[in-house]
Design a protein around this motif. Structure first.
Motif, short mmCIF file in Angstrom:
data_model
loop_
_atom_site.label_atom_id
_atom_site.label_comp_id
_atom_site.label_asym_id
_atom_site.label_seq_id
_atom_site.Cartn_x
_atom_site.Cartn_y
_atom_site.Cartn_z
N ILE A 128 0.47 -2.28 5.13
CA ILE A 128 0.92 -0.59 5.27
C ILE A 128 2.29 -0.33 6.00
O ILE A 128 2.73 0.62 6.38
CB ILE A 128 -0.32 -0.64 6.07
CG1 ILE A 128 -0.14 -1.02 8.22
CG2 ILE A 128 -1.90 -0.16 5.17
CD1 ILE A 128 -1.72 -0.24 8.64
N LEU A 168 -11.35 -0.67 0.08
CA LEU A 168 -10.59 -1.23 -1.00
C LEU A 168 -8.93 -1.20 -1.54
O LEU A 168 -8.24 -1.82 -1.74
CB LEU A 168 -11.20 -0.85 -2.67
CG LEU A 168 -12.73 -1.12 -2.46
CD1 LEU A 168 -13.41 -0.54 -3.52
CD2 LEU A 168 -13.10 -1.84 -2.20
N ASP A 169 -8.35 0.13 -1.01
CA ASP A 169 -7.32 0.32 -1.42
C ASP A 169 -6.12 1.66 -0.51
O ASP A 169 -7.01 2.44 -0.63
CB ASP A 169 -6.73 -0.16 -3.21
CG ASP A 169 -5.70 0.44 -3.43
OD1 ASP A 169 -4.71 -0.57 -2.99
OD2 ASP A 169 -5.51 0.33 -4.42
N ILE A 170 -5.18 1.05 -0.52
CA ILE A 170 -4.62 2.04 -0.11
C ILE A 170 -2.97 2.87 -1.37
O ILE A 170 -2.40 1.94 -1.45
CB ILE A 170 -4.12 2.66 1.03
CG1 ILE A 170 -4.74 2.77 2.62
CG2 ILE A 170 -2.98 3.68 1.54
CD1 ILE A 170 -4.03 2.01 3.50
N LYS A 171 -3.12 3.84 -1.76
CA LYS A 171 -1.57 4.71 -2.76
C LYS A 171 -1.14 5.48 -1.88
O LYS A 171 -2.00 6.27 -1.98
CB LYS A 171 -2.10 4.85 -4.29
CG LYS A 171 -3.21 3.24 -4.76
CD LYS A 171 -4.08 3.57 -6.24
CE LYS A 171 -4.73 2.71 -6.79
NZ LYS A 171 -4.27 1.53 -7.32
N PRO A 172 0.52 5.50 -2.43
CA PRO A 172 1.13 6.79 -2.07
C PRO A 172 0.03 8.25 -3.65
O PRO A 172 0.01 7.42 -4.51
CB PRO A 172 2.15 6.35 -2.68
CG PRO A 172 2.01 4.96 -3.80
CD PRO A 172 0.78 4.49 -2.92
N ARG A 221 -2.22 -6.11 -5.80
CA ARG A 221 -1.81 -5.74 -5.10
C ARG A 221 -3.82 -6.67 -4.79
O ARG A 221 -4.35 -7.36 -5.64
CB ARG A 221 -2.13 -4.38 -4.73
CG ARG A 221 -3.16 -3.61 -6.07
CD ARG A 221 -3.25 -1.87 -6.44
NE ARG A 221 -3.06 -1.62 -5.53
CZ ARG A 221 -1.42 -0.50 -4.74
NH1 ARG A 221 -0.73 -0.54 -5.46
NH2 ARG A 221 -2.16 0.45 -3.50
N LEU A 252 -3.52 7.98 -1.33
CA LEU A 252 -5.21 7.88 -2.12
C LEU A 252 -5.93 6.76 -0.67
O LEU A 252 -5.38 5.68 -0.87
CB LEU A 252 -4.96 7.77 -2.96
CG LEU A 252 -4.70 8.68 -4.04
CD1 LEU A 252 -4.60 8.30 -5.49
CD2 LEU A 252 -5.31 10.17 -3.97
N PHE A 275 1.02 -0.94 0.03
CA PHE A 275 0.01 0.17 -0.17
C PHE A 275 0.70 1.21 0.26
O PHE A 275 0.49 2.52 -0.11
CB PHE A 275 -1.09 -0.22 1.26
CG PHE A 275 -2.09 -1.13 1.07
CD1 PHE A 275 -2.75 -1.36 0.20
CD2 PHE A 275 -1.93 -1.92 1.95
CE1 PHE A 275 -3.45 -2.21 0.09
CE2 PHE A 275 -3.06 -3.30 2.51
CZ PHE A 275 -3.64 -3.52 0.90
N ASN A 277 -6.70 -5.42 -4.57
CA ASN A 277 -7.69 -4.59 -5.59
C ASN A 277 -7.80 -4.67 -7.01
O ASN A 277 -6.49 -2.79 -6.36
CB ASN A 277 -8.99 -3.92 -5.03
CG ASN A 277 -9.49 -4.97 -3.60
OD1 ASN A 277 -10.42 -5.88 -4.06
ND2 ASN A 277 -9.62 -4.36 -2.34
N LEU A 292 -9.02 4.04 -1.78
CA LEU A 292 -10.30 4.15 -2.68
C LEU A 292 -10.64 3.50 -1.35
O LEU A 292 -10.70 2.26 -1.11
CB LEU A 292 -9.61 3.42 -2.88
CG LEU A 292 -9.07 3.03 -4.51
CD1 LEU A 292 -8.03 4.49 -4.56
CD2 LEU A 292 -8.65 2.76 -5.87
#
Lengths: 132, 132
Positions: free
Chosen positions: B44, B124-128, A90, B54, A83, A92, B56
């Motif tokens: 994480i 659903l997701d974490i992004k930089p 990943r 970000l 993440f 999702n 989601l």
């Protein structure tokens, strides 16, 4: 709770395999065409050529079991949490892509600037880019 | 092709109903807490307090049949295509939220700045956030 995604369209690109993909979209990603499926065409009627949009894609070739990974092309690095990366592998595999609309036709064909996704990638959503 | 999403965590917010939500996140959205489910906590481990991320989310109370809509609180407007809006009511109700990490604990609790989503919304997701 409903947890099934629906495909609203499909990407057509000259990128036919993962090896063809640039590391980031800023690195010379090619133009691409998007077909919007008939039942969703009314949803794109206010999108104009020249506008900046976000595309959400379903990166269908991804490995969804990845929780930690090695940063791409950096094999000496320790494992990092997925993440903190933009890896397509990943839980999702949703891609977010900021592109410019080059042209759009009434039958649901959208041509966009540099897009780093494989040919035949399903499209999930289109959102306007907000000024903030 | 697999089309089922997986929830990696859940949002805890003081926003208990849609009427509580500001029109855009910049309009005084409250801080929120995120619980990451145990099987995803290794993902994480490299997220640091102070970083911009970000999120989601899966906007679980959305109406997924909406293709055209009236802009929120603008009842005189003609119907516009949903893909020119940020309405949560859309075929795939995926929210994208840019937030700042206020704190993060090793047991998977993340506190973030202003977030406009309902309490109990699935993550659903974490992004930089990329610099571009």
């Amino acid at each position: 709770m409903e947890t099934e995604i629906r495909f609203i369209g499909k990407i057509h690109s000259e990128l036919k395999s993962i090896e063809d993909c640039p590391l980031q979209e800023t690195e010379n990603a090619p133009e691409a065409e998007i077909t919007i499926f008939p039942e969703f065409i009314d949803g794109i009627k206010n999108i104009l050529p020249g506008s900046e949009i976000l595309l959400l894609t379903w990166l269908h070739e991804a490995d969804r079991t990845v929780i930690e990974c090695i940063p791409r092309k950096n094999y000496e690095s320790p494992l990092i949490g997925v993440f903190s990366t933009r890896s397509p592998d990943r839980p999702n595999p949703i891609g977010i892509h900021s592109v410019k609309v080059l042209s759009i036709s009434s039958n649901g064909l959208i041509k966009v600037s540099g897009l780093e996704v494989l040919d035949q990638t399903p499209l999930l959503d289109i959102k306007p880019v907000l000024n903030r």
